[in-house]
Motif scaffolding. Structure first.
Motif, short mmCIF file in Angstrom:
data_model
loop_
_atom_site.label_atom_id
_atom_site.label_comp_id
_atom_site.label_asym_id
_atom_site.label_seq_id
_atom_site.Cartn_x
_atom_site.Cartn_y
_atom_site.Cartn_z
N GLU A 54 0.82 -1.21 0.00
CA GLU A 54 0.00 0.00 0.00
C GLU A 54 0.86 1.26 0.00
OE1 GLU A 54 -3.97 1.89 2.11
OE2 GLU A 54 -2.37 1.08 3.36
N MET A 61 -6.06 1.61 0.09
CA MET A 61 -6.92 0.46 0.36
C MET A 61 -7.70 0.72 1.64
SD MET A 61 -4.56 -2.86 -0.43
CE MET A 61 -3.49 -2.95 -1.87
N ALA A 65 -11.17 -3.73 1.76
CA ALA A 65 -10.20 -4.25 0.79
C ALA A 65 -9.07 -5.00 1.51
CB ALA A 65 -9.62 -3.11 -0.04
N SER A 307 -6.10 -2.51 -5.72
CA SER A 307 -5.02 -1.51 -5.67
C SER A 307 -5.07 -0.54 -6.85
CB SER A 307 -3.66 -2.21 -5.70
OG SER A 307 -3.43 -2.84 -6.95
#
Length: 415
Positions: A54, A61, A65, A307
């Protein structure tokens, strides 16, 4: 000349003419796992898609998620999930708490800065362990730790690990920018951590992806010598396209934990891709990771969607082109024996083989594609059909679609 079928080469791998039963056909020049003691070792994946993944620029996210990805990583069978950075935001902490509450088999850890309040926050979330991120190279310390001295760094590292241990947490010490650390001080640090008994694992971090595989081997070997009782993890970035190779070098040298991300997500050019490292271990090294390899394609696609970072079509293992073939000479071989162009079966990772028709195709491809789609056309008409395919492919600069092929066949029949 190669040895007869069933005989063993000097490199320890049998040479073969018949396809192997396990669906994998690596080079016989690969030394195999015995060269690094793999048969007697347990390697574990500590996936950090939800943390370093991330951190890739532009990725966001949410809780749902992250929880979905965590469940898929758990299904894959990873040993540990690095679920996020504890000091990031309330939303991230809520996501970490949700992952902890999900009752997954994987251990859940989080990244902490070199601050006791971060450790306390982590403990309050109920995580299994903490990763204490504390920069060790001179350039990092000069600009992030106000030029802290070696003595003060060592004192603080021991204090932080003791504090985390007192909180009942598993402790992974992560002296990031390890590959640019001063060698003598790195050895002093790991020896002190080993003696302290407050660290479960040391993460070796190639923060800027600036090390060669030989350097990773050297660093791991030096740490092993200075701290023989300390478990090691390898975390490599991909700035020079060496993350997977460097990770494998770390494993061969003695690291038993792999820190990686699905699709190779991560800062700048990303990290070692979990799927790349695992399949290299499985196919090239002959090591059995115990992971559900057939889930790789599904988790890759889901991480891609969540993503919003596209997976390159030529990405290893999970890319759309990983098992696609177009060139006529290649297809002629693949249709007789897939191992002429593939080193493992696509089904192993949840993929499937596909033959495309395009500029580089031959008559064998035409006949195969017609049969695959249930289309009939006299064989004497195949050359003209192939010519039309090449014209369209050249004009459109891509392969011909199935619908376009159907239309071409209908035109040929009507002519």
């Amino acid at each position: 000349m190669p040895a007869p079928p069933g005989h063993t080469t000097s490199f320890g791998r049998p040479t073969m003419i018949q396809p192997p039963a396990n669906g994998m056909w690596p080079s016989p020049f690969n030394p195999g796992i015995a060269a690094w003691g793999g048969e007697e070792r347990t390697l574990r994946i500590a996936d950090c898609t939800l943390r370093d993944g991330e951190q890739q620029a532009g990725i966001v996210m949410d809780r749902e998620a992250k929880l979905e990805i965590a469940r898929m990583l758990d299904e894959l069978g990873v040993y540990e999930i690095e679920a996020g950075t504890v000091a990031s935001s309330e939303e991230d902490r809520a996501a970490i708490a949700a992952i902890v509450a999900a009752g997954l088999d994987a251990r859940i850890s989080v990244l902490c800065r070199g601050l006791t309040q971060d450790i306390d926050l982590a403990a309050s979330l109920g995580v299994w362990g903490v990763r204490l991120s504390f920069p060790i190279s001179e350039v990092e310390r000069a600009h992030k730790l106000k030029g802290i001295s070696n003595a003060d760094y060592l004192e603080k590292a021991l204090m932080l690990t003791r504090h985390a241990r007192d909180k009942g947490l598993a402790v992974i010490f992560s002296p990031y920018d390890t590959t640019r650390a001063e060698p003598e001080f790195l050895a002093e640090l790991v020896a002190a951590l080993d003696r302290s008994g407050t660290v479960d694992r040391l993460r070796i971090v190639d923060t800027t992806g600036c090390a060669l595989p030989e350097a990773i081997t050297d660093i791991v070997s030096r740490i092993r010598q200075a701290a023989p009782g300390l478990a090691l993890e390898i975390h490599c970035h991909n700035d020079f396209g060496l993350a997977c190779a460097n990770t494998l070098a770390g494993v061969r040298a003695g690291a038993d934990y792999v820190s990686s991300t699905i699709n190779g997500l991560g800062e700048r050019c990303g990290n070692a891709a979990t799927e790349d490292v695992v399949m290299a271990l499985e196919v090239l090294e002959g090591y059995r990771t115990g992971l559900k390899l057939e889930t790789f394609q599904a988790i890759s696609r889901r991480v891609e969607a969540l993503s919003r970072i596209p997976v390159p079509v030529n990405k290893a293992v999970v890319g759309a082109n990983a098992f696609r073939h177009e060139a006529g000479m290649v297809v002629a071989g693949v249709l007789k024996e897939p191992f002429t162009a593939e080193s493992y079966k696509p089904e192993i990772v949840g993929q499937k083989r596909e033959i495309l028709l395009g500029k580089k195709s031959g008559l064998v491809s035409v006949a195969h594609k017609l049969g695959e789609l249930g289309l009939t056309l006299p064989q004497e008409a195949h050359p003209a059909l192939l010519d039309r395919v090449k014209v369209i492919a050249t004009r459109e600069r891509r392969a011909v679609t199935n619908d376009e092929l159907r239309a071409l066949v209908e035109e040929a029949k009507a002519a």
